[in-house]
Design a protein around this motif. Structure first.
Motif, PDB file in Angstrom:
ATOM      1  N   ILE A 207       0.838  -1.204   0.000  1.00 46.22           N
ATOM      2  CA  ILE A 207       0.000   0.000   0.000  1.00 46.22           C
ATOM      3  C   ILE A 207       0.877   1.260   0.000  1.00 46.22           C
ATOM      4  O   ILE A 207       0.638   2.214  -0.754  1.00 46.22           O
ATOM      5  N   ALA A 208       1.931   1.259   0.844  1.00 47.46           N
ATOM      6  CA  ALA A 208       2.835   2.411   0.894  1.00 47.46           C
ATOM      7  C   ALA A 208       3.564   2.597  -0.434  1.00 47.46           C
ATOM      8  O   ALA A 208       3.786   3.734  -0.892  1.00 47.46           O
ATOM      9  N   ARG A 209       3.924   1.512  -1.094  1.00 44.02           N
ATOM     10  CA  ARG A 209       4.604   1.599  -2.381  1.00 44.02           C
ATOM     11  C   ARG A 209       3.686   2.182  -3.453  1.00 44.02           C
ATOM     12  O   ARG A 209       4.116   2.948  -4.302  1.00 44.02           O
TER      13      ARG A 209
ATOM     14  N   PHE B 136       7.236   9.549  -5.711  1.00 44.11           N
ATOM     15  CA  PHE B 136       8.565   9.704  -6.305  1.00 44.11           C
ATOM     16  C   PHE B 136       9.102   8.306  -6.630  1.00 44.11           C
ATOM     17  O   PHE B 136       9.945   7.773  -5.894  1.00 44.11           O
ATOM     18  N   PRO B 137       8.630   7.717  -7.677  1.00 50.17           N
ATOM     19  CA  PRO B 137       9.101   6.356  -8.007  1.00 50.17           C
ATOM     20  C   PRO B 137      10.578   6.367  -8.401  1.00 50.17           C
ATOM     21  O   PRO B 137      11.074   7.322  -9.005  1.00 50.17           O
TER      22      PRO B 137
END
Length: 233
Positions: A38-40, A45-46
């Motif tokens: 979920i956090a990913r 900012f990938p």
């Protein structure tokens, strides 16, 4: 012959994993993986893999220019901060001028004012006032046309004034008992000081630098002599 039965398990419950279920440890790992996923997904900012990045000379020059601008702005802010703090300094200084007398230089002509009624009232910024200042004044008698009197004329006027004062004092004390001691209305220096005439009361008030015109209206000596404290002409 049939195989022997398995040995009985330890007492207090079975220690194996239930068929078709998950252990508490697996549940904890799954919940952590879900939170990370979920956090990913919320990451704005990938990151780009290092194999997919390309470094160029133009990009290096832009980076150097950016670092230079940041350094210049940082140095400018530091210099500005030091200059501002150096310009304003807080300090406390004791004013030692309180209690000192102020010197006033002036040259004024009063054609219709008697010298005896000429004085100065001064007040400074601290609120200290000096009332009826006349001992430091230099007065010069003038004729009615504005011309100053000569030394001989001033001496004659002084003698006439002294004789007139003696006569006025004798008239003022006429009919007054010999042991009469008039009050000074708070302006006495000593307890046994007497103010027999209106001039004595006025002079006592002048010595105290008090307003004598008010007491001249109520003093029994001034009422007896018919004086009201009005300026002379």
């Amino acid at each position: 012959p049939p195989p022997p039965p398995p040995p009985p398990g330890p007492r207090g419950g079975g220690g194996g994993r239930p068929a078709g279920g998950l252990s508490p440890h697996d549940d904890d790992k799954n919940s952590k993986a879900l939170r990370r996923r979920i956090a990913r997904n919320l990451d704005m900012f990938p990151k780009v893999e290092s194999d997919l990045t390309v470094r160029t000379d133009r990009g290096g020059m832009v980076s150097l220019v950016g670092f230079g601008l940041v350094l210049i702005l940082l140095i400018a802010e530091v210099i500005s901060w030091r200059a501002e703090n150096r310009a304003f300094k807080e300090h406390i200084r004791v004013d030692k001028s309180l209690g000192k007398k102020m010197r006033v230089e002036m040259n004024i002509t009063f054609p219709a004012l008697h010298c005896d009624d000429l004085h100065v009232d001064a007040m400074d910024v601290a609120g200290d006032s000096q009332i009826d200042v006349e001992d430091t004044l230099v007065k010069m008698r003038l004729r009615l046309d504005g011309r100053p009197l000569s030394g001989a004329e001033i001496q004659v006027e002084t003698n006439k004034a002294a004789e007139a004062d003696r006569e006025k004092r004798a008239v003022a004390l006429k009919g007054v008992p010999e042991d009469y001691c008039g009050p000074c209305y708070g302006a006495h220096v000593q307890e046994d000081q007497c103010c027999d005439t209106c001039d004595d009361v006025i002079q006592a008030y002048k010595d105290k630098r008090w307003n004598w015109q008010g007491v001249a209206e109520v003093a029994e000596q001034c009422k007896r002599e018919g004086k009201k404290g009005e300026p002379k002409r």
